[in-house]
Design a protein around this motif. Structure first.
Motif, short mmCIF file in Angstrom:
data_model
loop_
_atom_site.label_atom_id
_atom_site.label_comp_id
_atom_site.label_asym_id
_atom_site.label_seq_id
_atom_site.Cartn_x
_atom_site.Cartn_y
_atom_site.Cartn_z
N ARG A 28 40.61 183.69 54.14
CA ARG A 28 39.72 182.63 53.67
C ARG A 28 40.00 181.31 54.41
N ASP A 29 40.64 181.41 55.56
CA ASP A 29 40.94 180.20 56.35
C ASP A 29 39.66 179.48 56.78
N ALA A 30 38.68 180.26 57.20
CA ALA A 30 37.44 179.63 57.69
C ALA A 30 36.77 178.84 56.56
N GLN A 31 36.75 179.43 55.36
CA GLN A 31 36.13 178.75 54.22
C GLN A 31 36.91 177.49 53.85
N MET A 32 38.25 177.59 53.88
CA MET A 32 39.08 176.43 53.57
C MET A 32 38.83 175.31 54.57
N GLN A 33 38.75 175.69 55.82
CA GLN A 33 38.56 174.69 56.87
C GLN A 33 37.19 174.01 56.73
N ARG A 34 36.18 174.80 56.38
CA ARG A 34 34.85 174.19 56.18
C ARG A 34 34.87 173.24 54.99
N LEU A 35 35.55 173.63 53.95
CA LEU A 35 35.64 172.74 52.79
C LEU A 35 36.34 171.45 53.19
N PHE A 36 37.37 171.60 54.00
CA PHE A 36 38.09 170.40 54.42
C PHE A 36 37.17 169.48 55.22
N SER A 37 36.38 170.05 56.12
CA SER A 37 35.54 169.16 56.92
C SER A 37 34.46 168.49 56.06
N MET A 38 34.03 169.16 55.01
CA MET A 38 33.06 168.52 54.10
C MET A 38 33.70 167.44 53.23
N PHE A 39 34.93 167.67 52.82
CA PHE A 39 35.57 166.75 51.87
C PHE A 39 36.39 165.65 52.54
N ARG A 40 36.59 165.81 53.82
CA ARG A 40 37.39 164.83 54.52
C ARG A 40 36.95 163.38 54.26
N PRO A 41 35.62 163.08 54.27
CA PRO A 41 35.20 161.71 53.99
C PRO A 41 35.65 161.20 52.62
N VAL A 42 35.85 162.10 51.67
CA VAL A 42 36.34 161.69 50.35
C VAL A 42 37.75 161.11 50.51
#
Ligand SMILES: Nc1ncnc2c1ncn2[C@@H]1O[C@H](COP(=O)(O)OP(=O)(O)OP(=O)(O)O)[C@@H](O)[C@H]1O
Ligand SMILES: [Mg+2]
Length: 390
Positions: A28-42
């Motif tokens: 699930r690394d790819a999913q985690m990484q995508r979540l990170f790129s979406m939430f990074r601005p937070v």
């Protein structure tokens, strides 16, 4: 009496329980990484984010979301921001009011069950967030149940919460087994919720399940008690569904059978017996929430739909009639039948939607979202027969 005891195969049984969220979720690394790129601005600048996670049963949506937010809190803190998250299971907390109450209880366990309206609850929430100086991430799990029951008002409210100069203090993670769940959002909510923020959780392959199981075996079992061939057998069984929960449930049950036999190791036969006793994921629990007429309707649908994608409500009602005859139950009137369909739809067990709009008038088409029809009908039949025997 004295008990026969022997060494348990388990080193730490809690590690195979349903509420243990692993530190790492392989594949699930790819999913985690995508979540990170979406939430990074937070974390970097306090700008609210949204994500939508979808995929079939047992593919790690809930646990990936939880793990991600635990890890992301550390990241946000390093950037000088407070972050908190609440997980809401919308199937258990149906409706806006119950969802809000659950969130408030996260901040204040003594928040009263009754006596506060929705606007008052939102107000309290606003105060809590300000007081604690956190950015709050709300995980609305099985969100389709909420959207069907209460519409998209709450999602809309949250996506605009505390908005000031383009920043907000609430972010959302919506989770559903169905990709189409976002279609339930109305235009206003949709405009704040970007479709591009969808993250897919595909079924796990045989090999992926093997990796997941091996790590769990290492955490939960004593060395040398679970052979690789046993792991392979479980992965093989569960790969029909790609469902990691099913795999872990079989592993746990096989372990406890081994302990009952005082065998000191888990055998393939333990796995086969475990398989017979474990239903795929939380199916049994969900079926227990149904009353008898609802089960009969669902059984009719499950039988009828076996080789199809959709059936009409007419087909479903006919199949329901046959099931009633078979189980010697009184067949309910048409309006009642409709109500049962709506209940099953709201609980996410079936998916009912209008089709052919403007073509041949409107017919409601029924499909089964996550669970294979055969598994569903076998399970309902067992519960109906069991009741009869009592
Ligand atoms: N990649 C993984 N690594 C380790 N464990 C996993 C992984 N994916 C799922 N699991 C485990 O499988 C079980 C099911 O995962 P989870 O509850 O996240 O699934 P889900 O997609 O939310 O399913 P559902 O749609 O039924 O809610 C949990 O015990 C979880 O810890
Ligand atoms: Mg889940």
């Amino acid at each position: 009496m004295s008990f026969r005891t022997g060494p348990s195969v388990f080193k730490d049984r809690a590690k195979v329980s349903f509420d243990y969220v692993p530190d790492k979720l392989p594949h699930r690394d790819a999913q985690m990484q995508r979540l990170f790129s979406m939430f990074r601005p937070v974390g970097d600048s306090g700008i609210a984010a949204n994500a939508f996670l979808y995929g079939p049963v047992g593919t790690g949506k809930t646990h990936t979301a939880k793990r991600f937010l635990e890890d992301f809190r550390v990241y946000a803190n390093k950037h000088g921001r407070g972050l908190d998250h609440v997980h809401v299971n919308c199937r258990q907390k149906m409706g806006d009011d119950a969802v809000l109450l659950h969130i408030l209880k996260h901040f204040d366990a003594r928040f009263p069950d009754r006596g506060f309206s929705i606007p008052e609850k939102l107000d309290s929430l606003r105060k809590w967030i300000e007081k604690q100086q956190v950015h709050l991430v709300v995980i609305l799990d099985e969100v389709d149940v909420l959207l069907k029951k209460s519409g998209s008002e709450l999602v809309y409210t949250f996506s605009r919460f505390g908005e000031e100069a383009g920043k907000g203090n609430v972010s959302l993670v919506l989770i559903s087994q169905r990709r189409e769940a976002l279609d339930l959002l109305d235009a206003a909510a949709m405009s704040t919720f970007r479709r591009t923020n969808a993250v897919e959780f595909p079924k796990y392959s045989d090999g992926e399940l093997r990796d997941i199981l091996k790590i769990r075996v290492g955490l939960a079992f004593h060395p040398g008690t679970v052979d690789d061939s046993v792991v392979e057998l479980i992965a093989d069984i569960a790969s029909d569904f790609g469902d990691a929960r099913y795999a872990i449930d079989i592993l746990e049950r096989a372990g406890s059978l081994a302990d009952e036999e005082l065998a000191g190791e888990v055998t393939p036969e333990n796995v086969r017996t475990a398989k017979a006793g474990v239903t795929q994921s939380d199916l049994q629990e969900r079926l227990n929430e149904l009353d008898k007429p609802q089960r009969l309707v669902l059984l009719g649908i499950a039988r009828k739909i076996r080789r199809k994608t959709y059936i009409t409500t007419g087909d479903a009602e006919e199949a329901y009639g046959l099931v009633c005859e078979e189980f010697h139950e009184k067949r309910r009137a048409h309006t009642q039948f409709w109500k049962y369909l709506q209940d099953l739809d709201a609980m996410g067990l079936i998916d009912a939607k209008k089709s052919g709009e403007g073509v041949v008038g409107k017919t409601t088409m029924i499909s089964l979202p996550g669970i294979p029809a055969k598994v569903l009908s076998d399970n309902i039949e067992t519960t109906l027969k069991r009741r009869k025997a009592m």
